[in-house]
Design a protein around this motif. Structure first.
Motif, mmCIF file in Angstrom:
data_model
loop_
_atom_site.group_PDB
_atom_site.id
_atom_site.type_symbol
_atom_site.label_atom_id
_atom_site.label_comp_id
_atom_site.label_asym_id
_atom_site.label_seq_id
_atom_site.Cartn_x
_atom_site.Cartn_y
_atom_site.Cartn_z
ATOM 1 N N ASP A 178 10.434 -24.524 -50.640
ATOM 2 C CA ASP A 178 10.399 -25.552 -51.695
ATOM 3 C C ASP A 178 11.413 -25.245 -52.798
ATOM 4 O O ASP A 178 11.076 -25.138 -53.983
ATOM 5 C CB ASP A 178 8.987 -25.662 -52.285
ATOM 6 N N VAL A 179 12.651 -25.056 -52.387
ATOM 7 C CA VAL A 179 13.723 -24.751 -53.343
ATOM 8 C C VAL A 179 14.808 -25.818 -53.236
ATOM 9 O O VAL A 179 14.997 -26.442 -52.179
ATOM 10 C CB VAL A 179 14.338 -23.362 -53.083
ATOM 11 N N THR A 180 15.495 -26.020 -54.336
ATOM 12 C CA THR A 180 16.633 -26.928 -54.360
ATOM 13 C C THR A 180 17.894 -26.094 -54.512
ATOM 14 O O THR A 180 18.044 -25.346 -55.482
ATOM 15 C CB THR A 180 16.522 -27.931 -55.511
ATOM 16 N N ILE A 181 18.800 -26.224 -53.550
ATOM 17 C CA ILE A 181 20.041 -25.445 -53.533
ATOM 18 C C ILE A 181 21.205 -26.400 -53.367
ATOM 19 O O ILE A 181 21.233 -27.213 -52.440
ATOM 20 C CB ILE A 181 20.025 -24.408 -52.388
ATOM 21 N N ASN A 182 22.134 -26.292 -54.303
ATOM 22 C CA ASN A 182 23.331 -27.138 -54.275
ATOM 23 C C ASN A 182 22.973 -28.620 -54.218
ATOM 24 O O ASN A 182 23.619 -29.418 -53.526
ATOM 25 C CB ASN A 182 24.220 -26.756 -53.084
ATOM 26 N N GLY A 183 21.909 -28.977 -54.935
ATOM 27 C CA GLY A 183 21.500 -30.362 -55.026
ATOM 28 C C GLY A 183 20.669 -30.863 -53.868
ATOM 29 O O GLY A 183 20.310 -32.046 -53.837
ATOM 30 N N GLU A 184 20.325 -29.999 -52.929
ATOM 31 C CA GLU A 184 19.551 -30.429 -51.765
ATOM 32 C C GLU A 184 18.228 -29.671 -51.729
ATOM 33 O O GLU A 184 18.185 -28.458 -51.934
ATOM 34 C CB GLU A 184 20.342 -30.177 -50.484
ATOM 35 N N TYR A 185 17.145 -30.404 -51.457
ATOM 36 C CA TYR A 185 15.818 -29.800 -51.394
ATOM 37 C C TYR A 185 15.577 -29.216 -50.002
ATOM 38 O O TYR A 185 15.900 -29.825 -48.974
ATOM 39 C CB TYR A 185 14.740 -30.836 -51.691
ATOM 40 N N TYR A 186 14.988 -28.017 -49.969
ATOM 41 C CA TYR A 186 14.655 -27.354 -48.709
ATOM 42 C C TYR A 186 13.191 -26.932 -48.763
ATOM 43 O O TYR A 186 12.789 -26.175 -49.660
ATOM 44 C CB TYR A 186 15.517 -26.107 -48.487
ATOM 45 N N SER A 187 12.419 -27.398 -47.805
ATOM 46 C CA SER A 187 11.041 -26.929 -47.724
ATOM 47 C C SER A 187 11.010 -25.488 -47.237
ATOM 48 O O SER A 187 10.161 -24.695 -47.638
ATOM 49 C CB SER A 187 10.226 -27.813 -46.775
ATOM 50 N N ARG A 188 11.970 -25.142 -46.367
ATOM 51 C CA ARG A 188 12.158 -23.776 -45.890
ATOM 52 C C ARG A 188 13.655 -23.563 -45.691
ATOM 53 O O ARG A 188 14.345 -24.445 -45.178
ATOM 54 C CB ARG A 188 11.426 -23.535 -44.569
#
Length: 843
Positions: free
Chosen positions: A634-644
Motif C-alpha cells: 500500500d505504497v505510492t511510488i513515482n505517482g503510482e499506487y502499489y498494493s504490493r
C-alpha cells in the motif's frame, strides 16, 4: 630597496661574539621590562661573564639535526575522470607550494608584514629587536622582534617555552639554520607551514579559504590581507573584525610600497579594494558516500591491500589525513592523490533518479521507502556507481555498499550455478506444485518440514529448470536447494563474489534468505556476462604522492572458478527474464541490446530487487525501507499506487531508466561466444520409473490421485492418472504405461489407471448367431479387458433348421444394454428338433 629575492647569496657568518650579543638581546625581549636587561648587563661586566653564560644558558646546537620537517599535506580523492571529490585532513588544511609558484605579491606581503629585512639579516635581526624593545618601553606593548627564521625555529625545533634559555637557543639555532639552508628554502617552508586561521596552513590553503582563489589569482590587496593574519588570525579575522583587518592590511600595503616592492598606483588600488573575503565553506563532497567508503577501505587494517600506508591505525590515519592540527610534534603525512573508479556523471544520475522515484519526506517522522544502485564493470570489477537514495546528511550508512538486505529470488541464479556444477542440468524436470511441503529433518527447523509457496500462490505439475528460472518458481528452487545442499550454495556464492555477507547454510538460502549488499550482488552477476571470468570489485584505482610516486596501483586479476559453459548455459534463461515470458518485462531495454537479469522479492514484500546485466556492466537496484524491513505494501511510488511491490514492478523500471542513460554514451558490448559443452547443461537426464502401487516407503498401498502425482513428480516424471470403474478397492493401481524400474527421460508422461471402486458397466454384445463356444470366448475376453464377469443360462429351442442348431437364436437382454459385473443373462440356443417339424402331417 632590498636585494632581489631570487638573487641573494649567502653571506659570511659572523663569529661567536654575535651569537653572544643575540643571546643577551633575546633574553631582554623576554624580560618583564627592558630594565632587566640593563641591570643584567651591569651586573655581568666582570670577566668570565660570557663563559658563564655559555655554560649555563647556551645549549649545544648540533647542526646535523637541523632538518626542516616534512610538511603535512591534505590528501585528495578523485572520480575516474579526475574531478576532485574531497580533500582529507585532520584539522590541518595544508597544500604546500614551491617557492617559485608563490606569486611575488604574496611573498612581498609576508615579508612586509613579518620581516622586511629577511634577505639582509643573518637569522636574528638586532635592529628589529632594539626597535621592539623601544616600543615595548615607550608604548607598553608586547611587540616581538623575531625574524621569520626565528619563527621557523620556534615552530619546528625549540618550541615556545617562555624562558631565557629557550630564547637563547632560538637565536643560536636561527643563525645555524641560515648557515645550512638558502633563504628561499626557509621562506618557502615558512609560507607553507604558518597558520592563517580556519584550519588553513600555508598560503595555498589560505588563498582558497578566504578568497576561493588559486595563488596566481591573488591581488596585492588579497595578499596583504592574508599576510596581516599571521600576527594574530583571531584578532584580525576579516570576517569578524573587518575594520581592524582593513587597517592592518593597509599598513602591510604601505610597507610594501616603502620597501619598493609595489608601485604607488598598485598601492592605491589595493587601498581602494574592498576586503572581498568569502564566507567560510564547510567541506561538502559532491559524492559523500563514495568518499566515506574510500576512507573506510583505506583505514581497514583487516585488509592488507593498503599496507603500504601503514600497518597500524595511527600510521594509516597520518598517511591519509596528515598531522592533526593540535599535534605540533607530528610531521609529514597526507599528500596522497587517490583516484577512484567512480563515474561521477553516472553517480549523480543514479542518485537523482532514486530521489526522483523515491523522494525523502520533509517530515522525518514519516516513513518512506528508498533505494540503492550499484554498477560494476563486468570485465575489470571497477565500481562505477554506488548510489544511495538518501542524502549523506540524513544517512551516513551507505545502502549500496554496506546496506545488506534479503535479495529474494535474485539469489536463485547463484543456486543455479551450484546445481549445474553438481550435474543438475537445465533440462531436469521438477515439481512446481504450490504450496508444497518438503521433508528436511536435518536442515529445516523447528519441525523438519519446509512449506514453500510460489509468488502468487499458484502452480502445479512438472516444469523444466530452465522455465522455472525465468518464471521464478519458488517450489522448484526449494527442491534444487535441498538436492544441491545449502553449504554448496554458500561456497558457490563466495566464489562468485559475495565475500563479506554472512550467508546461512539453510535451504531457504536459494530463495534469498540471507542479506547481501547491492554491490555484492552486482559483482556476483558479472559472472553471467563473462562466462565466469570474475574480477573482484574495487573502488580505488591507484594512489600516488603529489610528486607522482605510485603508492598503490590496482591490478585486474580475473578468476575462473567454474566451467565457463555453466555461465553461458545459465545466461540463456536469464535472457528471458526481461521479456514478456519472464518476471521483469519492465526492464526490457529498447533496441536490440543483449541483456539478462533476475527479479527478487523478499518474503512479506520487505525488499524488492532487480539485478541485471548487459555485456559490459552489471547493475543491482534495491528498493525498501531504510531503517526497518517494513513491507512494501500500500505504497505510492513515482505517482503510482502499489498494493504490493515486486522486483519486477519498481526496481526493474528503475534499472531500465538508469541503464538507458548509461548506454546513451557507453557501448553495451556483446556477450562472449558460447564455449563448448553448453548443450551438456541442457540435456535431459534419465530417471527410474517408480512402482506406483507402492508408497514412498516401498509398501503396497492404496493411493489417491494426489499421492500418485507426488510419487511420480518426485521421480521427475509427468503423471497422467485415469480413474476407471473397477471392482477393485478404490486406489488400486490397475496398470501403468511404463513398467516399474525402467529407465526413461525425465519429463516422460507416465499413464496410470487406478480403480475408483465403482463396478464397471459394459454394453452387452449381440450373441445371436454365435455358437456357445464363441459366446464363451467373448465373455472371457470381456472379463480380461474390463473385469466384468457375465454368466448365462441356456433356454433350448427345438429347430429343424440345420444352420440354427447349436447357435444363439435370441437373448433375454437386448444387445447394447449396460450391465454390470456378475450379471446373468439367458440365451436361447437352437437344438435339433425330434420328429417332423411342427405343421408337417399326413396329407
Amino acid at each position: 630597496m632590498a636585494s632581489p629575492i631570487h638573487h641573494v647569496e649567502r653571506r659570511d657568518r659572523r663569529g661567536r661574539w654575535f651569537a653572544a650579543l643575540a643571546m643577551l638581546l633575546s633574553i631582554a625581549v623576554l624580560s618583564a621590562s627592558w630594565m632587566g636587561l640593563f641591570s643584567f648587563m651591569t651586573a655581568s661586566a666582570a670577566a668570565g661573564t660570557w663563559e658563564a653564560l655559555d655554560e649555563t644558558f647556551i645549549p649545544e646546537v648540533d647542526g646535523s639535526e637541523l632538518i626542516l620537517p616534512d610538511l603535512s599535506r591534505v590528501s585528495n580523492i578523485y572520480s575516474s575522470d579526475g574531478t576532485l571529490l574531497a580533500t582529507l585532513h585532520d584539522g590541518r588544511v595544508s597544500e604546500p607550494a614551491a617557492f617559485e609558484d608563490v606569486p611575488l605579491q604574496m611573498t612581498y606581503a609576508i615579508l612586509a608584514a613579518e620581516d622586511e629585512d629577511f634577505f639582509t639579516h643573518d637569522g636574528v635581526d638586532l635592529q628589529a629587536i632594539i626597535s621592539a624593545a623601544a616600543d615595548n618601553i615607550v608604548y607598553d606593548t608586547q611587540r616581538g622582534g623575531s625574524t621569520i627564521t626565528q619563527q621557523v625555529v620556534k615552530q619546528s625545533f625549540v618550541g615556545d617555552e617562555i624562558s631565557y634559555k629557550r630564547k637563547i637557543k632560538e637565536a643560536l639555532t636561527a643563525i645555524e639554520l641560515e648557515r645550512r639552508y638558502p633563504k628561499q628554502t626557509i621562506l618557502e617552508f615558512y609560507m607553507n607551514s604558518v597558520y592563517f586561521g580556519y584550519s588553513a596552513y600555508g598560503v595555498t590553503a589560505a588563498a582558497d579559504e578566504y578568497f576561493g582563489k588559486e595563488l596566481d589569482e591573488l591581488t596585492v590587496a588579497d595578499a596583504a590581507t592574508l599576510a596581516m593574519l599571521l600576527r594574530s588570525p583571531g584578532s584580525y579575522d576579516p570576517r569578524r573584525n573587518p575594520q581592524l583587518a582593513v587597517e592592518r592590511r593597509d599598513d602591510v600595503v604601505a610597507n610594501m610600497l616603502d620597501e619598493g616592492w609595489i608601485t604607488r598606483a598598485a598601492a592605491e588600488q589595493a587601498w581602494d579594494q574592498p576586503l572581498s573575503v568569502i564566507e567560510h565553506r564547510e567541506e561538502v563532497s559532491i559524492a559523500e558516500h563514495v568518499v566515506a567508503e574510500v576512507r573506510r577501505r583505506l583505514l581497514d587494517l583487516s585488509d592488507p591491500t593498503f599496507d603500504a600506508l601503514g600497518t597500524t591505525a595511527e600510521a594509516r590515519k597520518i598517511a591519509l589525513f596528515g598531522c592533526p592540527a593540535d599535534d605540533t610534534a607530528c610531521t609529514g603525512g597526507g599528500g596522497l592523490e587517490i583516484h577512484t573508479t567512480i563515474d561521477l556523471d553516472l553517480q549523480r544520475e543514479a542518485t537523482d533518479m532514486l530521489q526522483s522515484w523515491l523522494p525523502t519526506p520533509d517530515d522525518p517522522e514519516v516513513k518512506a521507502p528508498t533505494g540503492a544502485i550499484a554498477m560494476v564493470d563486468n570485465w575489470t570489477g571497477a565500481v562505477r556507481v554506488m548510489a544511495s537514495g538518501l542524502d549523506f546528511e540524513k544517512e551516513q550508512f551507505d545502502l549500496a555498499v554496506q546496506g545488506r538486505r534479503n535479495p529474494g529470488s535474485s539469489f536463485k541464479p547463484i543456486a543455479l550455478v551450484a546445481a549445474l556444477d553438481q550435474g543438475i542440468t537445465l533440462g531436469t524436470w521438477w515439481n512446481s506444485t504450490s504450496p508444497n511441503t518438503f521433508e528436511c529433518p536435518d536442515l529445516c527447523y523447528p519441525d523438519g518440514e519446509w512449506k514453500v509457496s510460489n509468488a502468487g500462490g499458484g502452480g502445479a505439475g512438472l516444469m523444466q529448470l530452465t522455465e522455472a528460472t525465468y518464471r521464478s518458481v519458488n517450489v522448484v528452487y526449494a527442491g534444487v536447494s535441498l538436492e544441491v545442499g545449502p553449504q554448496n550454495i554458500v561456497d558457490t556464492a563466495r566464489l562468485m563474489g559475495i565475500k563479506e555477507a554472512p550467508l546461512a547454510p539453510v535451504p531457504a538460502l536459494a530463495l534469498g534468505a540471507s542479506a547481501v549488499s547491492p554491490l555484492e550482488m552486482a559483482s556476483a552477476y558479472t559472472n553471467f556476462a563473462t562466462n565466469g571470468q570474475w574480477a573482484p570489485s574495487y573502488l580505488i584505482q591507484d594512489i600516488t604522492t603529489q610528486s607522482g610516486e605510485i603508492v598503490y596501483q590496482h591490478r585486474v586479476v580475473p578468476e575462473q572458478h567454474f566451467d565457463p559453459a555453466i555461465f553461458a548455459a545459465a545466461r540463456q534463461p536469464m535472457l528471458k527474464v526481461p521479456t514478456s515470458a519472464g518476471t521483469a518485462w519492465r526492464a526490457d531495454l529498447e533496441g536490440d541490446i543483449p541483456q539478462g537479469g533476475k527479479t527478487g522479492t523478499h518474503q512479506n514484500y520487505n525488499d524488492a530487487w532487480y539485478v541485471g546485466y548487459v555485456p559490459n556492466y552489471s547493475t543491482a537496484v534495491w528498493v525498501g525501507f531504510p531503517e526497518e524491513q517494513d513491507p512494501l505494501r500500500d505504497v505510492t511510488i513515482n505517482g503510482e499506487y502499489y498494493s504490493r511491490v515486486f522486483g519486477g514492478s519498481v526496481p526493474a523500471p528503475i534499472w531500465r531508466e538508469f541503464m538507458e542513460i548509461v548506454l546513451a554514451d557507453e557501448d553495451a558490448g556483446q556477450f562472449p561466444p558460447d564455449p563448448s559443452g553448453v548443450s551438456d547443461y541442457f540435456a535431459t537426464p534419465s530417471t527410474e520409473v517408480p512402482d506406483v502401487s507402492l508408497d514412498a516407503d516401498g509398501n503396497p498401498a492404496l493411493l489417491d490421485v494426489n499421492q500418485i502425482n507426488q510419487l511420480v513428480w518426485a521421480a521427475h516424471l509427468r503423471p497422467a492418472v485415469t480413474e476407471v470403474n473397477s471392482t477393485e478397492p478404490v486406489g488400486t493401481i490397475l496398470g501403468q504405461s511404463v513398467a516399474p524400474g525402467s529407465k526413461v527421460a525425465q519429463g516422460t508422461v507416465l499413464s496410470i489407471e487406478i480403480s475408483n471402486g465403482i463396478p464397471p458397466e459394459i454394453a452387452l454384445p449381440n450373441f445371436v448367431g454365435s455358437t456357445t463356444a464363441q459366446v464363451d470366448n467373448q465373455l472371457i475376453t470381456i472379463q480380461e479387458e474390463t473385469g466384468v464377469t457375465i454368466t448365462y443360462l441356456i433356454q433350448w429351442k427345438d429347430t429343424w433348421t440345420p444352420a440354427e442348431v447349436g447357435r444363439v437364436l435370441g437373448q433375454d437382454t437386448a444387445p447394447g444394454y449396460l450391465i454390470v459385473d456378475e450379471a446373468t443373462i439367458t440365451l436361447v440356443v437352437g437344438r435339433q428338433g425330434q420328429g417332423p417339424p411342427p405343421g408337417d402331417g399326413d396329407s
